[in-house]
Design an enzyme around this catalytic site. Sequence first.
Site, mmCIF file in Angstrom:
data_model
loop_
_atom_site.group_PDB
_atom_site.id
_atom_site.type_symbol
_atom_site.label_atom_id
_atom_site.label_comp_id
_atom_site.label_asym_id
_atom_site.label_seq_id
_atom_site.Cartn_x
_atom_site.Cartn_y
_atom_site.Cartn_z
ATOM 1 N N ASP A 152 0.841 -1.192 0.000
ATOM 2 C CA ASP A 152 0.000 0.000 0.000
ATOM 3 C C ASP A 152 0.879 1.246 0.000
ATOM 4 O O ASP A 152 1.802 1.362 0.806
ATOM 5 C CB ASP A 152 -0.922 -0.012 1.226
ATOM 6 C CG ASP A 152 -2.073 0.975 1.078
ATOM 7 O OD1 ASP A 152 -2.514 1.227 -0.058
ATOM 8 O OD2 ASP A 152 -2.525 1.507 2.108
ATOM 9 N N TYR A 154 1.044 5.766 -0.501
ATOM 10 C CA TYR A 154 0.611 6.941 0.279
ATOM 11 C C TYR A 154 0.740 8.135 -0.661
ATOM 12 O O TYR A 154 1.352 9.131 -0.330
ATOM 13 C CB TYR A 154 1.596 7.040 1.457
ATOM 14 C CG TYR A 154 1.254 7.895 2.641
ATOM 15 C CD1 TYR A 154 0.031 7.794 3.292
ATOM 16 C CD2 TYR A 154 2.198 8.784 3.161
ATOM 17 C CE1 TYR A 154 -0.230 8.559 4.419
ATOM 18 C CE2 TYR A 154 1.945 9.541 4.288
ATOM 19 C CZ TYR A 154 0.719 9.420 4.911
ATOM 20 O OH TYR A 154 0.473 10.167 6.052
ATOM 21 N N HIS A 159 -3.706 13.929 1.300
ATOM 22 C CA HIS A 159 -3.928 12.971 2.392
ATOM 23 C C HIS A 159 -2.734 12.986 3.356
ATOM 24 O O HIS A 159 -2.907 13.078 4.571
ATOM 25 C CB HIS A 159 -4.130 11.566 1.811
ATOM 26 C CG HIS A 159 -4.200 10.475 2.833
ATOM 27 N ND1 HIS A 159 -5.269 10.330 3.700
ATOM 28 C CD2 HIS A 159 -3.324 9.481 3.144
ATOM 29 C CE1 HIS A 159 -5.044 9.284 4.489
ATOM 30 N NE2 HIS A 159 -3.879 8.754 4.173
ATOM 31 N N ARG A 168 1.633 15.362 13.640
ATOM 32 C CA ARG A 168 2.838 16.201 13.797
ATOM 33 C C ARG A 168 2.533 17.594 13.269
ATOM 34 O O ARG A 168 2.950 17.963 12.166
ATOM 35 C CB ARG A 168 4.018 15.622 12.998
ATOM 36 C CG ARG A 168 4.489 14.238 13.421
ATOM 37 C CD ARG A 168 5.567 13.732 12.474
ATOM 38 N NE ARG A 168 5.105 13.720 11.088
ATOM 39 C CZ ARG A 168 4.449 12.704 10.531
ATOM 40 N NH1 ARG A 168 4.216 11.604 11.213
ATOM 41 N NH2 ARG A 168 4.035 12.788 9.270
ATOM 42 N N GLU A 225 -10.509 3.677 3.798
ATOM 43 C CA GLU A 225 -9.668 4.522 2.944
ATOM 44 C C GLU A 225 -10.032 4.227 1.497
ATOM 45 O O GLU A 225 -9.974 3.087 1.045
ATOM 46 C CB GLU A 225 -8.170 4.269 3.193
ATOM 47 C CG GLU A 225 -7.694 4.828 4.535
ATOM 48 C CD GLU A 225 -6.175 4.800 4.703
ATOM 49 O OE1 GLU A 225 -5.489 4.054 3.970
ATOM 50 O OE2 GLU A 225 -5.678 5.529 5.586
ATOM 51 N N ASP A 259 -8.976 0.255 2.012
ATOM 52 C CA ASP A 259 -7.967 -0.099 3.015
ATOM 53 C C ASP A 259 -8.550 0.242 4.392
ATOM 54 O O ASP A 259 -8.282 1.298 4.960
ATOM 55 C CB ASP A 259 -6.685 0.708 2.722
ATOM 56 C CG ASP A 259 -5.606 0.491 3.762
ATOM 57 O OD1 ASP A 259 -5.623 -0.555 4.430
ATOM 58 O OD2 ASP A 259 -4.743 1.387 3.902
ATOM 59 N N ARG A 263 -7.885 3.469 13.455
ATOM 60 C CA ARG A 263 -7.040 4.642 13.724
ATOM 61 C C ARG A 263 -6.431 4.646 15.118
ATOM 62 O O ARG A 263 -5.313 5.140 15.307
ATOM 63 C CB ARG A 263 -7.853 5.926 13.512
ATOM 64 C CG ARG A 263 -8.414 6.104 12.118
ATOM 65 C CD ARG A 263 -7.339 6.060 11.064
ATOM 66 N NE ARG A 263 -7.868 6.352 9.726
ATOM 67 C CZ ARG A 263 -7.169 6.173 8.611
ATOM 68 N NH1 ARG A 263 -5.928 5.702 8.656
ATOM 69 N NH2 ARG A 263 -7.696 6.467 7.448
ATOM 70 N N GLN A 266 -3.626 2.269 14.939
ATOM 71 C CA GLN A 266 -2.575 2.814 14.069
ATOM 72 C C GLN A 266 -1.735 3.865 14.793
ATOM 73 O O GLN A 266 -0.519 3.876 14.715
ATOM 74 C CB GLN A 266 -3.233 3.432 12.825
ATOM 75 C CG GLN A 266 -2.253 3.932 11.776
ATOM 76 C CD GLN A 266 -2.970 4.539 10.571
ATOM 77 O OE1 GLN A 266 -4.196 4.516 10.480
ATOM 78 N NE2 GLN A 266 -2.201 5.072 9.647
ATOM 79 N N TYR A 270 2.243 2.805 14.873
ATOM 80 C CA TYR A 270 2.890 3.124 13.592
ATOM 81 C C TYR A 270 4.350 3.565 13.697
ATOM 82 O O TYR A 270 5.063 3.559 12.702
ATOM 83 C CB TYR A 270 2.056 4.148 12.807
ATOM 84 C CG TYR A 270 2.404 5.606 13.046
ATOM 85 C CD1 TYR A 270 3.151 6.322 12.093
ATOM 86 C CD2 TYR A 270 1.990 6.265 14.191
ATOM 87 C CE1 TYR A 270 3.459 7.659 12.296
ATOM 88 C CE2 TYR A 270 2.294 7.599 14.395
ATOM 89 C CZ TYR A 270 3.030 8.283 13.453
ATOM 90 O OH TYR A 270 3.339 9.589 13.653
ATOM 91 N N THR A 283 -8.828 -5.922 3.755
ATOM 92 C CA THR A 283 -8.756 -4.978 2.637
ATOM 93 C C THR A 283 -9.748 -5.480 1.596
ATOM 94 O O THR A 283 -9.676 -6.645 1.201
ATOM 95 C CB THR A 283 -7.337 -4.968 2.019
ATOM 96 O OG1 THR A 283 -6.383 -4.720 3.043
ATOM 97 C CG2 THR A 283 -7.212 -3.919 0.929
ATOM 98 N N THR A 386 -4.745 6.548 0.129
ATOM 99 C CA THR A 386 -6.024 7.254 0.147
ATOM 100 C C THR A 386 -6.040 8.360 -0.903
ATOM 101 O O THR A 386 -5.138 9.185 -0.958
ATOM 102 C CB THR A 386 -6.252 7.878 1.538
ATOM 103 O OG1 THR A 386 -6.122 6.843 2.498
ATOM 104 C CG2 THR A 386 -7.623 8.509 1.645
HETATM 105 MN MN MN Z 1 -4.002 3.036 2.758
#
Ligand code: MN
Length: 468
Positions: A152, A154, A159, A168, A225, A259, A263, A266, A270, A283, A386
């Site tokens: 996957d 990004y 996004h 952040r 997603e 996807d 959250r 995650q 992550y 998925t 996404t």
């Molecule tokens: Mn994704």
Amino acid sequence: MPYAIDETHDPNLESWVESANDPETDFPIQNLPYVAIELQDHHHGNEPYCDTGVAIGDHVLPLVPALVEAERQNMRGIADPWKMTNNFGRLSAADHVAIRRALSQLLAKGNPSESVLCDKLLHGQSSRHYFPVHLRSQPDTVGAACLHDYTDFYASVYHATNVGSMFRPDNPLLPNYKWIPVGYHGRASSVVPSGTPIRRPSGQLSPAEDGGAPSFGPCKLLDYELELGVVMGRGNELGSSIPIGEAEDHILGVCLLNDWSARDMQKWEYVPLGPFLAKSFATSVSPYLVTMEALAPFRAPAMLRPEGDPKPLPHLFDEHDQAQGGIDITLEVLLASEQMRDKGMDPIKLSSGSFKDMYWTIAQMVTHHASNGCNMQPGDLLGSGTVSGPTRGSRGCLLELTWDGDPFAKEPKLVPGTERTPIRLPTGEERKFLGDGDEVILRGYCERDGYRRIGLGECRGVIEPAAT
Ligand code: MN
């Protein structure tokens, strides 16, 4: 250039399969997406087996009898239909163009094949038996494209900036973002066809803002997603790479991909290696694989990089890819809660965006993936990341959609813990994230003046309560 506009894109073409001539259909004769079908017959001892077909209107035509008929009619580039079908994932771009031209002729109104092929048509009522690629390897699909691996990406800078701003605020985009198409290895075993119910996952949930211990339990911040799935055709040998100018010749086509994302899991897991259990529980993919050939009329320039952004390194830069590497596919998300369905209400549209707004092209993602010598295989699935655009209405997940921040605003409001505005459903229910019983529906289509509209179909999934 392999994916030229040709006679198969003629908007006036009609099929002898009447449902393909309905202006509302996603699958007119100009589309011809592939589907992996599960069949059962006495030749195979009544055991289910996989085969490849082509969707036309409300029907699916298995590829073998179609190519046998194409060979009988001496259509150009069609020889040894069984071998072609069994090596489907490894065919060259020229073979795929020949197959598309043959299918277009066979299915066109007035072709004598109607009397031979109409008995072979399958009715498309049971989408659960259709996948974009054979999901699991089976003895009968040796050589055909099977899903081995899932990665996957990004690739939407909108996004990445929105999500980065939540985690952040001072430093939303990490320094590598504009140099490499960031991705992570997903889990192929939990890729499921559209319509499969999605069990709410349990896991370690992020501790409160003031620190402390995480908890273990059902995910409270479950999200979707909206993504485009890309299915690989011909791969590359281990140790070799795929030059960017040839990358699209290695692609079989695209589908819709959801996807599903937890959250709260995650956020906790992550750092530093990226998503893991927050993504690997499921998925979903739509059943139809829309080919690069079918998408030829809908190509667009790669996203114009803003002033000051770096030019991609030479191995990720190609003039043709910059000019035509984008695809104008409209992608939408709809939601229906259980209450809405019980009351017979239509799903509501949550967002609509276009794949042409992605920062990285498909060719750049494929070339980057193989640039270290990693071998891509027929049937490998790549998620685009996404698909979010520049406006609030084009945000492709709830994490962004219900968030009140906007890093692209003139005076960005980037305070940590920025408020969320819930989405109000017509029943009076509210959603910041997905509830049990919610159904998420992804849709995709391409429209352009002078061409027939084609669609990607739908990718659906209903959330089931967590296991107890
Ligand atoms: Mn994704």
